[in-house]
Design an enzyme around this catalytic site. Structure first.
Site, PDB file in Angstrom:
ATOM      1  N   ARG A  18       0.828  -1.207   0.000  1.00 13.28           N
ATOM      2  CA  ARG A  18       0.000   0.000   0.000  1.00 13.28           C
ATOM      3  C   ARG A  18       0.864   1.260   0.000  1.00 13.28           C
ATOM      4  O   ARG A  18       0.568   2.218  -0.719  1.00 13.28           O
ATOM      5  CB  ARG A  18      -0.963   0.013   1.192  1.00 13.28           C
ATOM      6  CG  ARG A  18      -2.096  -0.999   1.052  1.00 13.28           C
ATOM      7  CD  ARG A  18      -2.997  -0.983   2.254  1.00 13.28           C
ATOM      8  NE  ARG A  18      -2.213  -1.301   3.445  1.00 13.28           N
ATOM      9  CZ  ARG A  18      -2.601  -1.061   4.684  1.00 13.28           C
ATOM     10  NH1 ARG A  18      -3.755  -0.501   4.933  1.00 13.28           N
ATOM     11  NH2 ARG A  18      -1.834  -1.392   5.696  1.00 13.28           N
ATOM     12  N   ASN A  36      -6.353  -2.535   2.008  1.00  9.12           N
ATOM     13  CA  ASN A  36      -6.406  -3.991   2.095  1.00  9.12           C
ATOM     14  C   ASN A  36      -7.858  -4.438   2.104  1.00  9.12           C
ATOM     15  O   ASN A  36      -8.713  -3.775   2.693  1.00  9.12           O
ATOM     16  CB  ASN A  36      -5.736  -4.480   3.382  1.00  9.12           C
ATOM     17  CG  ASN A  36      -4.231  -4.394   3.336  1.00  9.12           C
ATOM     18  OD1 ASN A  36      -3.629  -4.257   2.280  1.00  9.12           O
ATOM     19  ND2 ASN A  36      -3.607  -4.477   4.496  1.00  9.12           N
TER      20      ASN A  36
END
Length: 91
Positions: A18, A36
Site C-alpha cells: 500500500r 487492504n
C-alpha cells in the site's frame, strides 16, 4: 480525467505494498485510495490523466520489489468523479 479501479492479488498484504502504491500515485500526481481487502487482495482507486494512469498501472505491478509479488491486477476503467483530494492509504 479518468478513473482506474484495480484489485491486486498475490503477496500484497503485510509487505509494504500500500505504501509503494501510494508513493507511485504521489509521484504521478494521482488522486484516490488504496486499501487492504478481507480476502487478502488490495483495492486501488486512482484518478488522473490517461497517460498518468497508464504509467501508474505499469508501476503498481511492483516488478523488482523484493517483498511484493503481484500475481494479478484486475482493472476497471471509468470516468473520474473528483471525489478524492490527494492519495490516501486506508487502514
Amino acid at each position: 480525467m479518468m478513473r482506474a479501479t484495480a484489485v491486486a492479488t498475490g503477496k500484497v498484504q503485510g509487505v509494504g505494498y500500500r505504501q509503494f502504491v501510494s508513493a507511485c500515485a504521489h509521484h504521478l500526481g494521482l488522486h484516490g485510495t488504496v486499501q487492504n481487502m478481507p480476502d487478502g487482495s488490495v483495492q486501488i482507486i486512482a484518478e488522473g490523466s490517461l497517460a498518468a494512469l497508464e504509467e501508474f498501472i505499469r508501476l503498481v505491478w511492483a516488478h523488482g520489489e523484493p517483498e511484493i509479488r503481484v500475481d494479478g491486477l484486475q482493472i476497471t476503467p471509468g470516468e473520474a468523479t473528483g471525489e478524492f483530494k490527494g492519495f490516501w492509504v486506508k487502514w
